[in-house]
Design an enzyme around this catalytic site. Sequence first.
Site, PDB file in Angstrom:
ATOM      1  N   ASP A 312      20.533   7.565  12.503  1.00 34.62           N
ATOM      2  CA  ASP A 312      20.837   7.468  11.090  1.00 34.62           C
ATOM      3  C   ASP A 312      20.466   8.387  10.135  1.00 34.62           C
ATOM      4  O   ASP A 312      19.349   9.235  10.748  1.00 34.62           O
ATOM      5  CB  ASP A 312      20.533   6.240  10.653  1.00 34.62           C
ATOM      6  CG  ASP A 312      21.691   5.620   9.586  1.00 34.62           C
ATOM      7  OD1 ASP A 312      22.313   6.606   8.983  1.00 34.62           O
ATOM      8  OD2 ASP A 312      21.680   4.480   9.342  1.00 34.62           O
ATOM      9  N   GLU A 512      24.560   0.688   1.007  1.00 35.28           N
ATOM     10  CA  GLU A 512      23.187   0.569   1.733  1.00 35.28           C
ATOM     11  C   GLU A 512      21.882   0.696   0.506  1.00 35.28           C
ATOM     12  O   GLU A 512      21.714   1.552  -0.321  1.00 35.28           O
ATOM     13  CB  GLU A 512      23.030   1.330   2.595  1.00 35.28           C
ATOM     14  CG  GLU A 512      22.775   2.650   2.749  1.00 35.28           C
ATOM     15  CD  GLU A 512      22.901   3.605   3.848  1.00 35.28           C
ATOM     16  OE1 GLU A 512      21.947   3.785   4.306  1.00 35.28           O
ATOM     17  OE2 GLU A 512      24.185   3.815   4.179  1.00 35.28           O
TER      18      GLU A 512
END
Length: 823
Positions: A312, A512
């Site tokens: 990520d 997020e």
Amino acid sequence: MMLAQMKPFVQKSFRAYAAPILALALGLSGCASGFQQEDKVETRITEIMSNMSVEQKVAQLIMPDISTITPEDVARYRFGTILNGGNSGPYGNERSKPEEWLKLADAFWEASRTPHADGSPVIPVLWATDAVHGHNNVVGATIFPHNIGLGATRDPALIREIGRITAAEIKVTGIDWTFAPTLAVVRDDRWGRTYEGYGEDKGLVSELGAAMVEGLQGMGPDFLSQEHVIATAKHFFGDGGTAGIDTGDTVGNEAELVELHAYPYRAALKSGAQTVMASFSSINGQKMHGSKSYLTELLKVEMGFDGLVVGDWNGHGRIPGCTNKDCPDSINAGLDIFMVPEDWKALLTNTKAAVESGKISQTRLDDAVRRILRVKMRYGLFDLPAPSARKLGGKFELLGAPEHRAVARKAVQESLVLLKNDGVLPINPGKTILVAGEGADNIAKQSGGWTISWQGGGDLTNADFPGAESIFAGIAKQAEAAGGKAILSVDGSYRQKPDVAIVVFGEKPYAEFMGDIKNLTYGDAKPLALLKKFQAEQIPVVAVFLTGRPLWVNKELNAANAFVAAWLPGSEGGGVADVLLKTKDGKVQNDFKGKLSFSWPKACDSYALNLGDTHYEPLFSYGFGLTYGATATWSQLDQGCALSQPNAENDVAIFARGQSIAPFTLVAADGKGQRLTLAGAKGKSADGSVEVVALDRNAQEDARTIRWKAGGSFGFEASAALNPAALAAGRAIRIDYQVGTRPNGPVTLSIGCGPNCRDEIDITTSLAHAEQKGWMRAILPLSCFKKGSPVGMPVSIQSSGSFEMSISAVTLVDDGGETACRF
């Protein structure tokens, strides 16, 4: 307990486990055919790798962001993959036209296909994107409900079709790969990514996640055809168990955590998922990006995964002892591709050096490269033409096509969950319907985060969604067709009393970590006031709640005649009208089908409330959802909640996690005083002399860098008065900052003190001393400002010349006895 002790079966080789699964995905008649096809792939990979240099192999492991590289960079360094992050668009424009996306895809493709002077193999580049609810980065694409809504549909066939349509629209713009689906089993709804999960039950997540993989990648003879893209099962694993903290730690018995949180990955791999993304989070303190026991032993060996593992956003840089620029430990743990948006050049150099020194073995390097090439081979990348010449390349009529929007509209219809209804629903469309609330005519709000921009919302308007329909527009269209009338009144005012009111409200868009919250109390008082207003005026009122998670809304539930959880429905707001309104002749158009995939909290401090818990006392249970045929007696709910009461002692955030916090907004002004509010906390002053750009400090885009080219200011305005306690004696402004380039002229920090009044302190010397010394914290008591009480803009920094500083947080706090009036 060590992972080796809890394995339920003997480790299996690729031939014994993975190849039969792939054969099923490919629709081959027998495993023998699958073996033969895979043998050809492996032979071809071996041949290619035998002619690659170490640097060429390492380049396959590097995934930069398109905002920091050019096609010329790809031609020179030969990266294996690239991505566009949530805020990255072609040529620096996140609102680029679809044609620009395809143009850039062609440019990167051609750059990667340039022959090497030494005749070594030419390996095409793969482009990945976060298409998590449709091709959501592209203007004009179909935007589907977020996964929390899809979970409420309980319809794997529908999810599979959504995956197919999303893949087709991605292919139109020349992109190959999407970072979807999210397979989080969410255990605490305070988490800002709750809406990316299908539900709290591992079985539902498993079923729907596998269906999305099948839709994106195709099945049988259609597997990874030119109408499909590569899917990603993410974020492996445990991201939903971090007590509501993004990138946090999932703690518990290892075997139980694997059984719960890794469970959906088995179905996704069985459905042919070719890539897995490692989680930012940790398991019992061990960062997943650095965990060999999970990335290699569990995922690759035990679960038989032979595709690639991608990191990520700078996730490798969070491993102890690593940086964004250097992290052999992550590759050694089992990561195959570094997602490194900005520091790709240094990481390429350092990773090559790690291989040459033996920190990364040749065997591990070759395994990673083989996995990357294997996925590219299965996708047919080596045999494809340029993106614009592929089957769907440039077929822009498919973006937001009517048949695609019809499926999205069906998804909206099936995702709506009816929580309360005293008979006001369904509504006669021939009546006068007043539609109120900030979400009524706001497509960005109803779409949520990961929509055109990373966090969504901000300065997006309905004009940024051509072909889409707001909830109000859908209601108005049907009312007009039936001889009725729908009136848009965001504030709820009216001249003629309506027959019924609909209030559309809910959470502001977020993605997020910026979406993490401390409790589940819905805190906006305006919608409640509207509901009570209509109630007092004896106007039947329907609440339509736009949200990325269940929230404590007992007050709103009590004040409404009907309450609908609409989640984040996306671009097809007409789907809401399809269920709320009757047909012209008074019949039900579509009944409510949605069932809760997350338990709804009874108390505002119920954070981790999940089906199967020992003390399971929700307001609405997992699976709850009324229909028009159902009757349910309503009892007034308890409205008391200590957490919802304001506490004057709390810190007051002005700027945090990359965003200004309401009621504050970020403002830049040039030397002439021309002010510009910066939606999304990025942008420039009117003349460009002050620029604000995103910066990663502890998480993605959680800070901002301000660059002064000449005179100008940067600061925050308050749209409403603060609680007087926030500005009382003993309070201070706390700023977390760093200085990149010292100022070449005077710099002051000031606060507003009334009309035409500013009180300022010179901070030039302090900033000069802080140059290149990393992050620092300044606490400046409000008592240092002598002219009057702070009002208006609580913090503003003015510079007469050029310099650069970064800010990660601005907060009003107790001064802790600090008396120094210096920065």
